[in-house]
Design an enzyme around this catalytic site. Sequence first.
Site, PDB file in Angstrom:
ATOM      1  CD  GLN A  78       3.440  -1.416  -0.110  1.00  0.00           C
ATOM      2  OE1 GLN A  78       3.753  -0.283  -0.415  1.00  0.00           O
ATOM      3  NE2 GLN A  78       3.741  -2.452  -0.850  1.00  0.00           N
ATOM      4  CG  PHE A  79      -0.227  -5.451   5.240  1.00  0.00           C
ATOM      5  CD1 PHE A  79       0.209  -6.762   5.351  1.00  0.00           C
ATOM      6  CD2 PHE A  79      -1.163  -5.143   4.266  1.00  0.00           C
ATOM      7  CE1 PHE A  79      -0.288  -7.755   4.501  1.00  0.00           C
ATOM      8  CE2 PHE A  79      -1.665  -6.107   3.418  1.00  0.00           C
ATOM      9  CZ  PHE A  79      -1.224  -7.420   3.536  1.00  0.00           C
ATOM     10  CB  THR A  80       3.421  -6.000   1.773  1.00  0.00           C
ATOM     11  OG1 THR A  80       3.537  -4.781   1.044  1.00  0.00           O
ATOM     12  CG2 THR A  80       2.047  -6.623   1.555  1.00  0.00           C
TER      13      THR A  80
END
Length: 150
Positions: A78-80
């Site tokens: 999850q890059f966010t």
Amino acid sequence: MRIVIQRVSEASVAIDDSEVATIQKGLLILLGIENEDTQEDIDWLCNKIANLRIFPDEDGVMNISLKASEGNVILVSQFTLHASTKKGNRPSYIKAAKPDIAIPLYEAFIKTLQTTLGKSIQTGDFGADMKVHLVNDGPVTIIIDSKNKE
């Protein structure tokens, strides 16, 4: 490297309406990778995940680790998790590693966590649009950043 750990009584991940991972008791772990992350970050976080005492003992006290429990794991990239919201209303993801850096680290994280736990783990699909379902048990949610070890 940043993780969000959620103790769950059940969790699953679906891609295009097809379930790709499902567990009962265990942890759902969201993983965010930065450009400067290394195997050292992976090793430290995997050891922390395996030994963090967040499962209840016979007295209901959080005193049992994942490694000592019957719990399972779903790991989702999850890059966010590396969003910066300091300026304006649109998050910036400049600190999140691009796929050419993140994918090898993600794969190394999976292997290291499996080795540390002594069991296989389930995953989402890197970069896919995933639907994550979970029932947070407790609720217990813990955020750990490998850059804040000390």
